[in-house]
Design a protein around this motif. Sequence first.
Motif, PDB file in Angstrom:
ATOM      1  N   SER A 128     146.748  58.988  14.042  1.00 25.85           N
ATOM      2  CA  SER A 128     146.314  60.378  13.873  1.00 25.85           C
ATOM      3  C   SER A 128     146.306  60.833  12.424  1.00 25.85           C
ATOM      4  O   SER A 128     145.351  61.462  11.966  1.00 25.85           O
ATOM      5  N   ILE A 146     144.997  63.867  19.414  1.00 21.32           N
ATOM      6  CA  ILE A 146     145.667  64.742  20.357  1.00 21.32           C
ATOM      7  C   ILE A 146     146.179  65.961  19.605  1.00 21.32           C
ATOM      8  O   ILE A 146     146.845  65.847  18.571  1.00 21.32           O
ATOM      9  N   TYR A 201     151.110  60.210  19.627  1.00 16.28           N
ATOM     10  CA  TYR A 201     151.603  61.254  20.517  1.00 16.28           C
ATOM     11  C   TYR A 201     152.635  60.706  21.495  1.00 16.28           C
ATOM     12  O   TYR A 201     153.630  61.369  21.798  1.00 16.28           O
ATOM     13  N   LEU A 242     149.021  59.290  28.319  1.00 19.01           N
ATOM     14  CA  LEU A 242     148.199  60.435  28.686  1.00 19.01           C
ATOM     15  C   LEU A 242     147.369  60.111  29.924  1.00 19.01           C
ATOM     16  O   LEU A 242     146.873  58.996  30.074  1.00 19.01           O
ATOM     17  N   VAL A 270     148.457  70.661  25.690  1.00 23.33           N
ATOM     18  CA  VAL A 270     148.099  69.480  24.909  1.00 23.33           C
ATOM     19  C   VAL A 270     146.634  69.176  25.190  1.00 23.33           C
ATOM     20  O   VAL A 270     146.190  69.253  26.344  1.00 23.33           O
ATOM     21  N   LEU A 272     143.022  66.689  24.118  1.00 23.24           N
ATOM     22  CA  LEU A 272     142.214  65.772  23.333  1.00 23.24           C
ATOM     23  C   LEU A 272     141.232  66.649  22.578  1.00 23.24           C
ATOM     24  O   LEU A 272     140.552  67.497  23.178  1.00 23.24           O
TER      25      LEU A 272
END
Length: 306
Positions: A128, A146, A201, A242, A270, A272
């Motif tokens: 990320s 995320i 995440y 996820l 949370v 995407l």
Amino acid sequence: MNTEKLEYLVEVARAGSISKAAEQLHVTISAVSQAITSLESEWGISIFTRSKSGVTLTPEGKIIIKKAYETLEKYEDLLAAARGFSGTVKGRLRVATIPSPMSLLERVVIEFKKKFPDVKLEIVEKGSQDIIDDVNQDKSDLGLIILFKNRLIERTGLAFERLLPVHMVAGISSASPLALKHAVGPEELRQQTVVLYNDDYVKWYMDNFQSLYGPVDVLFTTNNRDLIFRACMNHGAVTIGLNFSFMNEPAFRKDNIAILDFDLPDHGPVYLGVIQRKEKTHSQVSRRFMEWLKHDLEELGASMQS
């Protein structure tokens, strides 16, 4: 219409440096400097104040930069309209994504390329923070990451858009007694051997879980999905991830793996999401790709709720 000088202008304003702008644009410092000097001479104003540490916008320059952004946006709209009449979409799109959404992108990319064969798509998997840095530095046009409360994207100066609400789930062999449950609680998870996918995440979630409920027996962390599947099927391990990341994986079929929710307090929404540079002129290619991606994710979201 030649928009090159305007593009140089807005990149210098963004970078705060002629040399950094030249690096991002892959041109010489001289070319950028001459373009800025030419515009200042043509318009009879100073757009930047130059110093050893870089450049800053003059009061007049701040107004000019805003107008330059607007002009480039309108030019992109003009190009989009013209190409719409010709039925062609051309260009390059660079997408950086965390590993989890790759299975979601597969169908979108294939169908998008069938429709627009003249588009060059470049897709890379990264962490990320690397994605955030790449988008900020214009090495990627779009970034899929995320978004959650501890990741404050607005502080990075990037624009972000929520695409799909997601949540964490546990995956375990359908033969396990735990598979008969609808949800798994903290103590039940702590009694299991856990295998994790190497994802930013997931790591944050597990660190937070352990700080609240105590240590978890994590056997290993890996990017190898087959290894995770075999650990679950052959050794009774539990994996967490996820919810959407299990949906398009052939190995994680319902007859093999049971997917359980967590019986835990809500940690907040949370998603995407996609990140882009706020000030960048978004091309017809990126806009059309986002249309396709959103449509696909809307269908996925509906199937997740059914």
